[in-house]
Design a protein around this motif. Structure first.
Motif, PDB file in Angstrom:
ATOM      1  N   THR A   6     -13.410 -10.783 -47.169  1.00  0.00           N
ATOM      2  CA  THR A   6     -12.550 -11.916 -46.809  1.00  0.00           C
ATOM      3  C   THR A   6     -11.056 -11.646 -46.926  1.00  0.00           C
ATOM      4  O   THR A   6     -10.268 -12.514 -46.587  1.00  0.00           O
ATOM      5  CB  THR A   6     -12.899 -13.167 -47.644  1.00  0.00           C
ATOM      6  OG1 THR A   6     -12.475 -12.971 -48.994  1.00  0.00           O
ATOM      7  CG2 THR A   6     -14.387 -13.464 -47.590  1.00  0.00           C
ATOM      8  N   SER A  28      -6.567 -11.902 -42.766  1.00  0.00           N
ATOM      9  CA  SER A  28      -5.619 -12.821 -43.400  1.00  0.00           C
ATOM     10  C   SER A  28      -5.703 -12.704 -44.910  1.00  0.00           C
ATOM     11  O   SER A  28      -6.773 -12.458 -45.473  1.00  0.00           O
ATOM     12  CB  SER A  28      -5.923 -14.262 -42.990  1.00  0.00           C
ATOM     13  OG  SER A  28      -5.132 -15.178 -43.728  1.00  0.00           O
ATOM     14  N   LEU A  30      -4.764 -15.335 -46.690  1.00  0.00           N
ATOM     15  CA  LEU A  30      -4.890 -16.727 -47.105  1.00  0.00           C
ATOM     16  C   LEU A  30      -6.346 -17.061 -47.404  1.00  0.00           C
ATOM     17  O   LEU A  30      -7.263 -16.439 -46.855  1.00  0.00           O
ATOM     18  CB  LEU A  30      -4.361 -17.657 -46.009  1.00  0.00           C
ATOM     19  CG  LEU A  30      -2.870 -17.520 -45.677  1.00  0.00           C
ATOM     20  CD1 LEU A  30      -2.513 -18.423 -44.507  1.00  0.00           C
ATOM     21  CD2 LEU A  30      -2.016 -17.849 -46.899  1.00  0.00           C
ATOM     22  N   PRO A  31      -6.606 -18.029 -48.270  1.00  0.00           N
ATOM     23  CA  PRO A  31      -7.990 -18.418 -48.550  1.00  0.00           C
ATOM     24  C   PRO A  31      -8.715 -18.885 -47.296  1.00  0.00           C
ATOM     25  O   PRO A  31      -8.103 -19.406 -46.349  1.00  0.00           O
ATOM     26  CB  PRO A  31      -7.833 -19.560 -49.553  1.00  0.00           C
ATOM     27  CG  PRO A  31      -6.508 -19.320 -50.207  1.00  0.00           C
ATOM     28  CD  PRO A  31      -5.638 -18.747 -49.121  1.00  0.00           C
ATOM     29  N   MET A  32     -10.012 -18.728 -47.287  1.00  0.00           N
ATOM     30  CA  MET A  32     -10.836 -19.199 -46.178  1.00  0.00           C
ATOM     31  C   MET A  32     -10.845 -20.724 -46.160  1.00  0.00           C
ATOM     32  O   MET A  32     -10.848 -21.369 -47.221  1.00  0.00           O
ATOM     33  CB  MET A  32     -12.265 -18.695 -46.327  1.00  0.00           C
ATOM     34  CG  MET A  32     -12.406 -17.189 -46.398  1.00  0.00           C
ATOM     35  SD  MET A  32     -14.122 -16.696 -46.682  1.00  0.00           S
ATOM     36  CE  MET A  32     -14.788 -16.860 -45.023  1.00  0.00           C
ATOM     37  N   ASP A  33     -10.883 -21.291 -44.969  1.00  0.00           N
ATOM     38  CA  ASP A  33     -11.021 -22.739 -44.875  1.00  0.00           C
ATOM     39  C   ASP A  33     -12.505 -23.095 -44.755  1.00  0.00           C
ATOM     40  O   ASP A  33     -13.383 -22.220 -44.703  1.00  0.00           O
ATOM     41  CB  ASP A  33     -10.195 -23.324 -43.729  1.00  0.00           C
ATOM     42  CG  ASP A  33     -10.619 -22.833 -42.344  1.00  0.00           C
ATOM     43  OD1 ASP A  33     -11.802 -22.473 -42.159  1.00  0.00           O
ATOM     44  OD2 ASP A  33      -9.763 -22.816 -41.437  1.00  0.00           O
ATOM     45  N   HIS A  34     -12.780 -24.384 -44.726  1.00  0.00           N
ATOM     46  CA  HIS A  34     -14.169 -24.862 -44.750  1.00  0.00           C
ATOM     47  C   HIS A  34     -14.980 -24.286 -43.596  1.00  0.00           C
ATOM     48  O   HIS A  34     -16.098 -23.787 -43.787  1.00  0.00           O
ATOM     49  CB  HIS A  34     -14.176 -26.390 -44.694  1.00  0.00           C
ATOM     50  CG  HIS A  34     -15.551 -27.001 -44.752  1.00  0.00           C
ATOM     51  ND1 HIS A  34     -16.231 -27.205 -45.931  1.00  0.00           N
ATOM     52  CD2 HIS A  34     -16.366 -27.453 -43.759  1.00  0.00           C
ATOM     53  CE1 HIS A  34     -17.415 -27.755 -45.671  1.00  0.00           C
ATOM     54  NE2 HIS A  34     -17.515 -27.916 -44.365  1.00  0.00           N
ATOM     55  N   ASP A  35     -14.427 -24.330 -42.381  1.00  0.00           N
ATOM     56  CA  ASP A  35     -15.166 -23.847 -41.220  1.00  0.00           C
ATOM     57  C   ASP A  35     -15.414 -22.347 -41.293  1.00  0.00           C
ATOM     58  O   ASP A  35     -16.484 -21.863 -40.887  1.00  0.00           O
ATOM     59  CB  ASP A  35     -14.394 -24.184 -39.938  1.00  0.00           C
ATOM     60  CG  ASP A  35     -14.393 -25.677 -39.631  1.00  0.00           C
ATOM     61  OD1 ASP A  35     -15.243 -26.399 -40.196  1.00  0.00           O
ATOM     62  OD2 ASP A  35     -13.537 -26.130 -38.842  1.00  0.00           O
ATOM     63  N   GLU A  36     -14.442 -21.598 -41.819  1.00  0.00           N
ATOM     64  CA  GLU A  36     -14.637 -20.157 -41.966  1.00  0.00           C
ATOM     65  C   GLU A  36     -15.753 -19.856 -42.958  1.00  0.00           C
ATOM     66  O   GLU A  36     -16.556 -18.936 -42.737  1.00  0.00           O
ATOM     67  CB  GLU A  36     -13.344 -19.502 -42.440  1.00  0.00           C
ATOM     68  CG  GLU A  36     -12.259 -19.387 -41.385  1.00  0.00           C
ATOM     69  CD  GLU A  36     -11.011 -18.714 -41.933  1.00  0.00           C
ATOM     70  OE1 GLU A  36     -10.633 -17.649 -41.412  1.00  0.00           O
ATOM     71  OE2 GLU A  36     -10.425 -19.258 -42.893  1.00  0.00           O
ATOM     72  N   ASP A  53     -11.220 -18.554 -52.164  1.00  0.00           N
ATOM     73  CA  ASP A  53     -12.312 -18.840 -51.231  1.00  0.00           C
ATOM     74  C   ASP A  53     -13.277 -19.794 -51.937  1.00  0.00           C
ATOM     75  O   ASP A  53     -14.169 -19.364 -52.673  1.00  0.00           O
ATOM     76  CB  ASP A  53     -13.026 -17.554 -50.822  1.00  0.00           C
ATOM     77  CG  ASP A  53     -12.105 -16.585 -50.091  1.00  0.00           C
ATOM     78  OD1 ASP A  53     -11.203 -17.055 -49.382  1.00  0.00           O
ATOM     79  OD2 ASP A  53     -12.293 -15.365 -50.246  1.00  0.00           O
ATOM     80  N   ARG A  54     -13.098 -21.092 -51.705  1.00  0.00           N
ATOM     81  CA  ARG A  54     -13.752 -22.113 -52.507  1.00  0.00           C
ATOM     82  C   ARG A  54     -15.143 -22.450 -51.947  1.00  0.00           C
ATOM     83  O   ARG A  54     -15.324 -23.420 -51.218  1.00  0.00           O
ATOM     84  CB  ARG A  54     -12.874 -23.352 -52.610  1.00  0.00           C
ATOM     85  CG  ARG A  54     -11.582 -23.075 -53.391  1.00  0.00           C
ATOM     86  CD  ARG A  54     -10.782 -24.344 -53.611  1.00  0.00           C
ATOM     87  NE  ARG A  54     -11.535 -25.379 -54.304  1.00  0.00           N
ATOM     88  CZ  ARG A  54     -11.777 -25.391 -55.612  1.00  0.00           C
ATOM     89  NH1 ARG A  54     -11.338 -24.408 -56.377  1.00  0.00           N
ATOM     90  NH2 ARG A  54     -12.453 -26.381 -56.151  1.00  0.00           N
ATOM     91  N   HIS A  80     -13.929 -20.426 -58.488  1.00  0.00           N
ATOM     92  CA  HIS A  80     -13.819 -20.918 -57.113  1.00  0.00           C
ATOM     93  C   HIS A  80     -15.183 -21.020 -56.436  1.00  0.00           C
ATOM     94  O   HIS A  80     -15.292 -21.539 -55.324  1.00  0.00           O
ATOM     95  CB  HIS A  80     -12.901 -20.012 -56.282  1.00  0.00           C
ATOM     96  CG  HIS A  80     -13.255 -18.555 -56.361  1.00  0.00           C
ATOM     97  ND1 HIS A  80     -13.025 -17.812 -57.485  1.00  0.00           N
ATOM     98  CD2 HIS A  80     -13.826 -17.713 -55.468  1.00  0.00           C
ATOM     99  CE1 HIS A  80     -13.432 -16.566 -57.279  1.00  0.00           C
ATOM    100  NE2 HIS A  80     -13.941 -16.486 -56.075  1.00  0.00           N
TER     101      HIS A  80
END
Length: 318
Positions: A6, A28, A30-36, A53-54, A80
């Motif tokens: 990730t 990236s 940046l942390p993963m978003d929900h859809d990712e 990455d929550r 997380h």
């Protein structure tokens, strides 16, 4: 077997992963978003996530039968990830203990020294062009040698900090921890059961406990009020162990001597009021930022992934 990494990782880690898996590296930082996260659970066999990455319960609720069967976390901390929700969905979780111990302990000593000797204030003075030369009372700080260090959390990292402080600086060691510890290398270390008593009796307090529901805001206004007015608070663990608003109030009131922070309650957000505190040393989560350490962490995560692929027990399950 498909593996998603990730974040960009050191080349040695990527080479090891590509030798065993069909690897996709997310480009990236940046942390993963929900859809990712949902797409990752559905499309990959193993995911190598990291801080930010929550993978929380709502993610697994939206993907109750994921293709992925392992989250091979890059890092020792895994707050997380909702481990219980992952297990309920048939997803194992591993981490990378050991690889981070010495580097994180070194960073704790860095913050202790920087905060005690007001090094960040001094650098800002020089860079601003305001330094007018040496004088006897300039930026007087705390002499660290021979002082008392209180450690909250006496696991691998806490013990590594204690050894550096005791044998390198002659510091007396006191600690609180969740379970009884046998410390043959630190026979004079004093275990305590009361957190506030520890904080009241220490010149420097270092937070080295894991982030759990029980440790959330463990360092609150009452705990900070127990500290001596010259004492320093150092946090190299997780930001939400400290009530950040209470810490800011203590720093602004100068009811404690200062704070050295590598982690924040809502990172990467750092409150403007905290940034304005001259008596705080603020680092951008550098605890393991050495190439060899990050490479070791990555190789450990890949080793967990490989064990999963081969049907062997995970070396580092959580």
């Amino acid at each position: 077997m498909r593996l998603l990494i990730t974040r960009p990782l050191p080349d040695a880690v990527l080479d090891a992963a590509r030798a065993e898996f069909d690897v996709t590296v997310r480009d990236s930082n940046l942390p993963m978003d929900h859809d990712e996260m949902l797409a990752a659970l559905r499309e990959f066999d193993v995911i190598l996530p990291t801080l930010g990455d929550r993978f929380q319960a709502e993610v697994f609720a939206a993907c109750p039968t994921p293709r992925a069967k392992l989250l091979a976390n890059f890092g020792v901390g895994y707050n997380h990830i909702d481990v219980a929700a992952a297990r309920a969905a048939g997803v194992a979780v591993s981490n990378t203990p050991g690889a981070v111990t010495d580097a994180t302990a070194d960073l704790a000593l860095t913050l202790m020294l920087m905060t005690a000797r007001r090094a960040a204030e001094g650098e800002r003075l020089v860079r601003a062009g305001d330094w007018q030369g040496w004088h006897p009372t300039q930026l007087l700080g705390l002499h660290m040698s021979g002082k008392t260090l209180g450690i909250v959390g006496m696991g691998r990292i806490g013990q590594a900090i204690a050894k550096r402080a005791h044998f390198g600086f002659g510091m007396a060691i006191r600690y609180v921890t969740r379970s009884k510890r046998d410390l043959p290398e630190l026979p004079e270390a004093q275990g305590m059961t009361d957190l506030h008593a520890l904080m009241a009796s220490s010149d420097i307090v270092v937070i080295a406990a894991p982030a759990t529901p029980e440790t959330h805001h463990m360092i609150n206004a009452e705990a900070l009020a127990a500290m001596q007015s010259h004492a320093l608070l150092i946090n190299i663990a997780r930001g939400d162990i400290v009530d950040e608003a209470a810490l800011i109030a203590a720093l602004e009131a100068r009811s404690i001597g200062g704070a050295g922070l590598d982690v924040y309650e809502f990172e990467p957000e750092v409150p403007a009021r905290l940034i304005a505190c001259e008596n705080a040393v603020l680092l951008p989560h550098l605890g393991t930022n050495a190439l060899e350490v990050r490479s070791q962490m990555g190789l450990m995560a890949v080793a967990n992934a490989l064990a999963h692929k081969q049907g062997r027990p995970l070396p580092n399950p959580v």
